[in-house]
Design an enzyme around this catalytic site. Structure first.
Site, PDB file in Angstrom:
ATOM      1  CB  ALA A   1      -0.922  -0.001   1.207  1.00 10.60           C
TER       2      ALA A   1
ATOM      3  CB  SER B   1       2.682   0.051   5.368  1.00 10.20           C
ATOM      4  OG  SER B   1       3.891  -0.194   6.091  1.00 10.20           O
ATOM      5  CG  ASP B   2       6.371   2.529   0.292  1.00 11.17           C
ATOM      6  OD1 ASP B   2       7.463   2.079   0.694  1.00 11.17           O
ATOM      7  OD2 ASP B   2       6.255   3.165  -0.773  1.00 11.17           O
ATOM      8  CD1 TRP B   3      11.327   0.377   5.122  1.00  6.88           C
ATOM      9  CD2 TRP B   3       9.663  -0.678   4.102  1.00  6.88           C
ATOM     10  NE1 TRP B   3      11.600  -0.981   5.159  1.00  6.88           N
ATOM     11  CE2 TRP B   3      10.584  -1.650   4.544  1.00  6.88           C
ATOM     12  CE3 TRP B   3       8.509  -1.123   3.450  1.00  6.88           C
ATOM     13  CZ2 TRP B   3      10.413  -3.023   4.339  1.00  6.88           C
ATOM     14  CZ3 TRP B   3       8.328  -2.490   3.238  1.00  6.88           C
ATOM     15  CH2 TRP B   3       9.272  -3.419   3.683  1.00  6.88           C
TER      16      TRP B   3
END
Length: 873
Positions: A213, A246-248
């Site tokens: 995401a 999640s993206d970081w």
């Protein structure tokens, strides 16, 4: 009109790669039942930057993630642990070759497995909406069908090795400016028909095990908090049974992300879940069933990559399903035997021959006046190899996707070696393009402690004591974690590099010290740099383009200069810690240009290799212009003025302007082609291999021609996709604008005749259309052709209500090869989905009952055959 759901045959014939329910699900739930709530919640946040938590009680080991997609870096950026560097995804898009992409991705998966990596953070399936997009080199192209087909092959290839592919960035995260916060405003029909299509294919057809995401919002809702897109579309509608990560640092809330069915918050151990999520369950805001579903998915992923249990306890039943589903016993065995973390064994790097093949297959021949290529070596006595990228090639883009390559085939060296004994070769840089001072030449620095080539790296605490030290051969260093306590991220310690520099020639040398924070460079006891750099807006820029301070010193040839660079990271800096020391002789562009022109004038053939400068294409920021950096345009014009046999090679991952194209004998677009660049280029120039690429993007004749150029959010943070579906070639066609070179275009070393098209004249709604095209190789060499099918939109009155629709869209393609004089039949499938439109009013796919035209050709503007098809109920 009739409703048309997506079938598993939308973009290919391969069945979905999901594990059957009997092999995955029930056993995970039984394991979840053995865990306390605290244990379950802990598993949902990363243990550090790259690893998930282990849970020995259920025989769950930590899973290791690594950035991709053009190489497996591992958990550290370390020149002592190099990786194979593949052609960038835009180059893979230029191959239009599913089978080749699969082979590359399978080899990449095998390398990941050998390095102890379980999850590859790739592929990137966003679309090149703007040619200025800084991360466009990571995209397969501007078209959703081309991207969907190749991305699905990539996912299958990686996962065939028992390594999870992560399809990213979900969704509409197509440019870098403001990427962490912008709010994309887009219609549901355009979202479905363009930007979601590649994700859907990767999930429903290739069976991707993870989806990432993105940072951004879509129509007001953050992607990590989007119940509609994560839960309702991705998981319920598409049946995604994997993990949404999640993206970081993209997860920024507790309850909203959890209820949106985000499954894994990365990185860790900090984040918005943990204790806050425990409290939300305790107070009834979130049901424990929501937590259980996330853990089940995480354990299912662990089973798939071999991180859960073992073959002796029944927990690896799913691996047998992989074998029966076409994964193969080798992949199953690899998944069982997967090591935790980086392996101490030598990694199984991607074969250089495959990298060389793929690079050549991606090169797009844009111009070939009088068959200037391939070179007739028997008629060439001298060759000038010119250009900054001939000597200092850019093989990859910047950002999290970067790797330390095993080797680099430099074009000037590889071409020179290929011509050895056949032609005299001269080289000249021509001009300077670097934005950050380059690393010093190999062997010019020496560690004062060991005497080895390189530098001494030291971590120093607040009182000046050395915490740790080691030898490093690179002066471009970065860490996401793993540094000693007391260094970075608000801690007061510093990082020091010491070395002795030997000047090879007399003259002025430029020294550059880069990093986010305080920088001090001392040369022979004299402070020559002392200052601070700013904290960038995007944390990844701490690595890709940190602030740089410079100083110039006059050095005599052979002189030894003692250097010490101290870097004190900014207290409020985010992202990785990174420090870089650059040293380069100061050169005058006028002199460089004059030397290049002189070399070209005296040569039979001039090969000019130009393109992007290092890190001008990167995650974290968009480009400001399509023009080549520095004085490269001038260099080409001055060389072509004195040598009519000039071949220009463009080393760029995304479109650039080519105002000099008509002046050159030949123009070859080589992308960011990975470590085999020089060898593959020599193969193509000398005719050992045909340039096999076709454009996956449109090359504009002028910046103003681009349907979308500067994708900059408005003052309120919104980013309007007001062009609707008219991006790339679709926008050019709708506006009646001639591009520099059209989507799908590319020449080869032979000629083709398109002879006939055969397909049904009537088609029921919901059916695929089978098309047979006969073509013939009318040239004198064997060759590759990419046969492309475009579907013309139905007349406006028959189409669902919308303001605009493309003139035609790519609907299918196939790669074929033939010997001279040989005719071949090429079979294409145009999926039923591509005859449908998404109805926002009915919230479903509808197929207009009307007549369509199928165009067959060599590009979006070179259409040679056509047939009409009546689609009905």
């Amino acid at each position: 009109m009739t409703s048309q759901p997506l079938t598993t045959r939308t973009f290919g014939d391969t069945e979905p790669a999901f594990l059957p329910p009997t092999a995955s699900g029930a056993s995970e739930r039984s394991l979840v039942a053995r865990l306390s709530l605290a244990e379950k919640v802990q598993l949902l946040t990363g243990a550090d930057s790259w690893r998930t938590y282990a849970c020995p009680a259920i025989r769950l080991r930590s899973m290791v993630t690594s950035d991709g997609p053009a190489g497996v870096r591992g958990t550290t950026k370390d020149e002592r642990k190099p990786s194979a560097c593949l052609p960038c995804p835009s180059a893979l898009g230029a191959t239009w070759d599913q089978e080749l992409v699969y082979r590359l991705a399978a080899a990449l998966g095998a390398e990941a497995r050998s390095k102890g990596v379980d999850v590859l953070l790739a592929p990137t399936v966003n679309l090149l909406r703007s040619p200025l997009g800084g991360r466009g080199f990571e995209f397969f192209g501007e078209d959703p069908v081309l991207t969907a087909v190749l991305a699905a092959s990539y996912v299958r290839g990686v996962q065939s090795a028992g390594v999870a592919a992560t399809v990213k960035h979900f969704v509409a995260n197509d440019t870098e400016t403001g990427r962490r916060t912008y709010d994309v405003r887009i219609s549901e029909s355009v979202l479905r028909e363009l930007y979601l299509m590649p994700f859907e294919a990767c999930v429903r057809e290739a069976g991707a095990w993870l989806v990432m995401a993105a940072y951004n919002k879509v129509n007001g809702t953050g992607m990590t908090e989007s119940v509609r897109l994560l839960r309702d579309v991705l998981k319920k509608e598409w049946g995604f049974d994997g993990v949404v990560t999640s993206d970081w640092d993209a997860a920024r809330s507790t309850q909203a992300t959890a209820l949106a069915t985000l499954d894994l918050s990365m990185p860790g151990p900090d984040g918005p879940w943990g204790e806050l999520l425990l409290r939300a369950v305790a107070d009834g805001s979130i049901s424990e069933d929501v937590i259980d579903d996330k853990v089940v998915r995480l354990l299912r992923l662990a089973r798939r990559v071999g991180a859960l249990g073992g073959p002796d306890d029944g927990l690896a039943d799913g691996l047998a399903a992989k074998v029966s589903s076409g994964y193969g016993p080798a992949a199953a065995a690899a998944a069982v035997a997967a090591p935790a973390g980086d392996s101490h064994a030598a990694p199984a790097l991607v074969d250089d021959g495959l990298l060389r093949e793929a690079a050549a297959a991606s090169f797009v021949l844009l111009r070939n006046r009088d068959n200037a290529l391939p070179l007739d070596v028997s008629a060439v006595a001298s060759v000038a190899i010119i250009g900054p990228n001939a000597l200092y090639p850019v093989i990859q883009g910047g950002g999290s996707a970067g790797v330390i390559p095993v080797s680099v085939a430099v074009p000037a060296e590889a071409i020179g070696a290929a011509l050895a004994g056949q032609a005299a070769v001269r080289t000249a840089a021509g001009c300077r393009t670097w934005h950050s001072v380059p690393e010093p030449p190999a062997g010019s620095l020496h560690d004062p402690v060991t005497g080895e080539p390189g530098v001494r790296l030291e971590f120093i605490d607040r009182d000046g004591s050395i915490i740790a030290g080691e030898h490093r051969s690179s002066t471009n260093l970065a860490w996401w974690d793993g540094v000693p306590k007391g260094i970075g991220w608000g801690e007061p310690g510093l990082i020091a590099l010491t070395a002795t520099f030997r000047a090879s020639t007399p003259g002025n040398y430029m020294f550059g010290a880069a990093g986010v924070g305080g920088l001090q460079l001392v040369a022979d006891g004299v402070t020559v740099i002392d200052g601070e750099t700013d904290v960038p807006g995007d944390p990844v820029e701490a690595m890709t383009r940190p602030g740089e301070l410079r100083a110039a010193l006059w050095l005599e040839a052979g002189s030894q200069t003692r250097l010490r660079l101290e870097f004190r990271p900014a207290a409020d800096g985010a992202g990785p810690l990174a420090v870089r020391l650059g040293i380069v002789p100061v050169a005058d562009d006028d002199n460089l240009l004059a030397a290049a022109v002189a070399a070209a004038k005296s040569a039979d053939v001039a090969i000019v290799v130009v393109g992007s400068a290092e890190l001008t294409e990167s995650e974290g920021f968009d480009r400001s212009t399509l023009a080549l950096p520095g004085r490269q345009d001038e260099l080409i014009s001055r060389v072509t003025a004195v040598n009519s046999n000039t071949v220009v090679v463009v080393n760029s991952g995304t479109p650039v302007l080519m105002p000099w194209a008509a002046e050159a004998a030949a123009v070859l677009l080589a992308w960011l082609p990975g470590q085999a660049f020089g060898a593959a280029l020599a193969d193509v120039l000398l005719g050992r291999t045909e340039p096999g690429g076709r454009l996956p993007v449109t090359l504009p004749a002028a910046e103003s021609d681009s349907p979308v150029l500067h994708a900059v959010p408005a003052a309120d943070g919104t980013l309007s996709y007001s062009e609707g579906p008219l991006i790339g070639y679709r926008g050019y066609d709708a506006a009646g604008v001639a591009p520099g070179y059209p989507f799908g275009y590319g020449l080869g070393y032979t000629a083709w005749s398109y002879e006939s098209i055969t397909c049904a004249r009537e088609l029921a709604a919901g059916e695929d259309l089978q098309v047979t095209v006969t073509i013939a190789n009318t040239g004198t060499r064997p060759g590759k052709e990419v046969v492309q099918a475009y579907l013309a939109a139905p007349p406006a009155p028959a189409a669902p209500a919308r303001s605009r629709w493309p003139v035609r869209v790519l609907a299918g393609f196939a790669v074929t090869r033939a010997a001279p004089g040989e005719s071949v039949q090429v079979r294409l499938t145009i999926p039923a989905r591509l005859f449908a439109r998404y109805s926002e009013e009915l919230a479903t796919w509808m197929t207009p009952e009307c007549e369509y035209t199928v165009h067959i050709g060599r590009s979006s503007r070179d259409l040679l055959l056509a047939a009409t098809v009546q689609v009905g109920a």
